[in-house]
Design a protein around this motif. Structure first.
Motif, PDB file in Angstrom:
ATOM      1  N   HIS A  24       0.806  -1.223   0.000  1.00  0.00           N
ATOM      2  CA  HIS A  24       0.000   0.000   0.000  1.00  0.00           C
ATOM      3  C   HIS A  24       0.837   1.269   0.000  1.00  0.00           C
ATOM      4  O   HIS A  24       0.339   2.346  -0.343  1.00  0.00           O
ATOM      5  CB  HIS A  24      -0.948   0.015   1.217  1.00  0.00           C
ATOM      6  CG  HIS A  24      -0.245   0.259   2.502  1.00  0.00           C
ATOM      7  ND1 HIS A  24      -0.218   1.492   3.110  1.00  0.00           N
ATOM      8  CD2 HIS A  24       0.504  -0.557   3.288  1.00  0.00           C
ATOM      9  CE1 HIS A  24       0.492   1.406   4.228  1.00  0.00           C
ATOM     10  NE2 HIS A  24       0.941   0.177   4.363  1.00  0.00           N
ATOM     11  N   ARG A  25       2.127   1.172   0.344  1.00  0.00           N
ATOM     12  CA  ARG A  25       2.956   2.386   0.382  1.00  0.00           C
ATOM     13  C   ARG A  25       4.029   2.420  -0.702  1.00  0.00           C
ATOM     14  O   ARG A  25       4.868   3.315  -0.725  1.00  0.00           O
ATOM     15  CB  ARG A  25       3.544   2.604   1.772  1.00  0.00           C
ATOM     16  CG  ARG A  25       4.309   1.472   2.384  1.00  0.00           C
ATOM     17  CD  ARG A  25       4.662   1.812   3.839  1.00  0.00           C
ATOM     18  NE  ARG A  25       5.191   0.668   4.543  1.00  0.00           N
ATOM     19  CZ  ARG A  25       6.446   0.550   4.975  1.00  0.00           C
ATOM     20  NH1 ARG A  25       7.310   1.517   4.780  1.00  0.00           N
ATOM     21  NH2 ARG A  25       6.828  -0.535   5.621  1.00  0.00           N
ATOM     22  N   GLN A  26       3.981   1.472  -1.632  1.00  0.00           N
ATOM     23  CA  GLN A  26       4.966   1.473  -2.724  1.00  0.00           C
ATOM     24  C   GLN A  26       4.870   2.724  -3.584  1.00  0.00           C
ATOM     25  O   GLN A  26       5.847   3.164  -4.168  1.00  0.00           O
ATOM     26  CB  GLN A  26       4.796   0.234  -3.608  1.00  0.00           C
ATOM     27  CG  GLN A  26       5.130  -1.059  -2.912  1.00  0.00           C
ATOM     28  CD  GLN A  26       6.486  -1.026  -2.253  1.00  0.00           C
ATOM     29  OE1 GLN A  26       7.476  -0.657  -2.855  1.00  0.00           O
ATOM     30  NE2 GLN A  26       6.531  -1.406  -0.988  1.00  0.00           N
ATOM     31  N   ARG A  27       3.664   3.316  -3.639  1.00  0.00           N
ATOM     32  CA  ARG A  27       3.478   4.508  -4.479  1.00  0.00           C
ATOM     33  C   ARG A  27       4.439   5.635  -4.113  1.00  0.00           C
ATOM     34  O   ARG A  27       4.817   6.436  -4.964  1.00  0.00           O
ATOM     35  CB  ARG A  27       2.022   4.984  -4.388  1.00  0.00           C
ATOM     36  CG  ARG A  27       1.630   5.501  -3.028  1.00  0.00           C
ATOM     37  CD  ARG A  27       0.122   5.814  -2.956  1.00  0.00           C
ATOM     38  NE  ARG A  27      -0.238   6.500  -1.733  1.00  0.00           N
ATOM     39  CZ  ARG A  27      -0.470   5.888  -0.573  1.00  0.00           C
ATOM     40  NH1 ARG A  27      -0.385   4.568  -0.492  1.00  0.00           N
ATOM     41  NH2 ARG A  27      -0.786   6.588   0.497  1.00  0.00           N
ATOM     42  N   PHE A  28       4.865   5.679  -2.855  1.00  0.00           N
ATOM     43  CA  PHE A  28       5.796   6.727  -2.431  1.00  0.00           C
ATOM     44  C   PHE A  28       7.180   6.551  -3.055  1.00  0.00           C
ATOM     45  O   PHE A  28       7.937   7.511  -3.175  1.00  0.00           O
ATOM     46  CB  PHE A  28       5.923   6.745  -0.900  1.00  0.00           C
ATOM     47  CG  PHE A  28       4.656   7.145  -0.202  1.00  0.00           C
ATOM     48  CD1 PHE A  28       4.224   8.467  -0.208  1.00  0.00           C
ATOM     49  CD2 PHE A  28       3.892   6.204   0.467  1.00  0.00           C
ATOM     50  CE1 PHE A  28       3.053   8.847   0.440  1.00  0.00           C
ATOM     51  CE2 PHE A  28       2.726   6.563   1.116  1.00  0.00           C
ATOM     52  CZ  PHE A  28       2.297   7.894   1.100  1.00  0.00           C
ATOM     53  N   GLU A  30       7.605   5.185  -6.108  1.00  0.00           N
ATOM     54  CA  GLU A  30       7.483   5.228  -7.566  1.00  0.00           C
ATOM     55  C   GLU A  30       7.522   6.661  -8.082  1.00  0.00           C
ATOM     56  O   GLU A  30       7.549   6.884  -9.282  1.00  0.00           O
ATOM     57  CB  GLU A  30       6.195   4.501  -7.983  1.00  0.00           C
ATOM     58  CG  GLU A  30       6.308   3.006  -7.696  1.00  0.00           C
ATOM     59  CD  GLU A  30       4.967   2.288  -7.644  1.00  0.00           C
ATOM     60  OE1 GLU A  30       3.912   2.944  -7.828  1.00  0.00           O
ATOM     61  OE2 GLU A  30       4.980   1.071  -7.409  1.00  0.00           O
ATOM     62  N   ARG A  31       7.550   7.623  -7.183  1.00  0.00           N
ATOM     63  CA  ARG A  31       7.613   9.036  -7.556  1.00  0.00           C
ATOM     64  C   ARG A  31       9.056   9.450  -7.795  1.00  0.00           C
ATOM     65  O   ARG A  31       9.978   8.816  -7.312  1.00  0.00           O
ATOM     66  CB  ARG A  31       7.053   9.902  -6.426  1.00  0.00           C
ATOM     67  CG  ARG A  31       5.625   9.613  -6.100  1.00  0.00           C
ATOM     68  CD  ARG A  31       5.182  10.435  -4.906  1.00  0.00           C
ATOM     69  NE  ARG A  31       3.799  10.115  -4.580  1.00  0.00           N
ATOM     70  CZ  ARG A  31       3.221  10.415  -3.449  1.00  0.00           C
ATOM     71  NH1 ARG A  31       3.880  11.061  -2.522  1.00  0.00           N
ATOM     72  NH2 ARG A  31       1.968  10.078  -3.233  1.00  0.00           N
ATOM     73  N   ARG A  34      11.797  10.152  -4.900  1.00  0.00           N
ATOM     74  CA  ARG A  34      11.116   9.229  -3.995  1.00  0.00           C
ATOM     75  C   ARG A  34      10.732   9.958  -2.707  1.00  0.00           C
ATOM     76  O   ARG A  34      11.497  10.762  -2.184  1.00  0.00           O
ATOM     77  CB  ARG A  34      12.016   8.046  -3.656  1.00  0.00           C
ATOM     78  CG  ARG A  34      12.369   7.217  -4.884  1.00  0.00           C
ATOM     79  CD  ARG A  34      13.076   5.952  -4.468  1.00  0.00           C
ATOM     80  NE  ARG A  34      13.891   5.331  -5.484  1.00  0.00           N
ATOM     81  CZ  ARG A  34      13.464   4.821  -6.630  1.00  0.00           C
ATOM     82  NH1 ARG A  34      12.221   4.885  -6.957  1.00  0.00           N
ATOM     83  NH2 ARG A  34      14.304   4.248  -7.463  1.00  0.00           N
ATOM     84  N   SER A 151       8.027  -5.953  -5.263  1.00  0.00           N
ATOM     85  CA  SER A 151       7.948  -4.571  -5.720  1.00  0.00           C
ATOM     86  C   SER A 151       9.264  -4.189  -6.377  1.00  0.00           C
ATOM     87  O   SER A 151      10.311  -4.222  -5.739  1.00  0.00           O
ATOM     88  CB  SER A 151       7.686  -3.649  -4.538  1.00  0.00           C
ATOM     89  OG  SER A 151       8.066  -2.327  -4.853  1.00  0.00           O
TER      90      SER A 151
END
Length: 164
Positions: A24-28, A30-31, A34, A151
């Motif tokens: 749920h926090r991988q999106r951080f 992928e920016r 980071r 991930s």
């Protein structure tokens, strides 16, 4: 029941993607750039990974369970609260210094070697392939935690950026 007998062997558990589901926090990660603060701030909401939690509880019957994570020291309170909140065995938690950016395979292996000077390490349970491979080469028994969704972003950060 926690086995804190100083003669008991150690069972060493990683946290992220071994005991805690970080999907749920991988999106951080992928920016660009980071968002490390966001990534670690979301850790208290990690769902437990049932396979890892069951293994830690089972290990506590014969071993002293300790936790070895690439999370920075500033995450200690959240990490301890998460472990207790999910009924994991009590145990020492080894974390990286806040300013330590070395890859996990270096930081974790150094701590494993230090622990092995005075204690038998029965097993290291970790999801990071490089950590596992280096630990096996150093003579440790390793169980690869392959029960979380891999991930690509987390793998890159573990291996290149030394952040988790």
């Amino acid at each position: 029941m926690t086995n804190s007998n100083s003669k008991a062997p150690l069972a060493v558990f990683d946290l992220d993607n071994t005991l805690a589901d970080t999907a749920h926090r991988q999106r951080f990660l992928e920016r660009k750039p980071r968002d490390w603060d966001g990534f670690f701030a979301a850790a208290p909401q990690d769902p437990p990974l049932p396979e890892g939690v069951a293994l830690a509880r089972e290990s506590a019957r014969e071993c002293e369970v300790v936790y070895l994570t690439g999370r920075p020291e500033r995450c200690r309170r959240d990490t301890l609260d998460w472990l207790a909140g999910h009924g994991l065995p009590e145990g020492r938690v080894y974390m990286r210094r806040d300013d330590d950016r070395r890859p996990a395979r270096f930081t974790k292996l150094a701590i494993l070697r230090r622990l092995a000077r005075t204690r038998d390490i029965r097993v290291l349970v970790d999801d990071d392939e490089l950590v596992c491979a280096d630990a096996e080469r150093a003579g440790f028994t390793v169980l690869r935690a392959r029960w979380a969704t891999p991930s690509a972003a987390l793998k890159t950060t573990q291996e290149r950026e030394g952040r988790t």
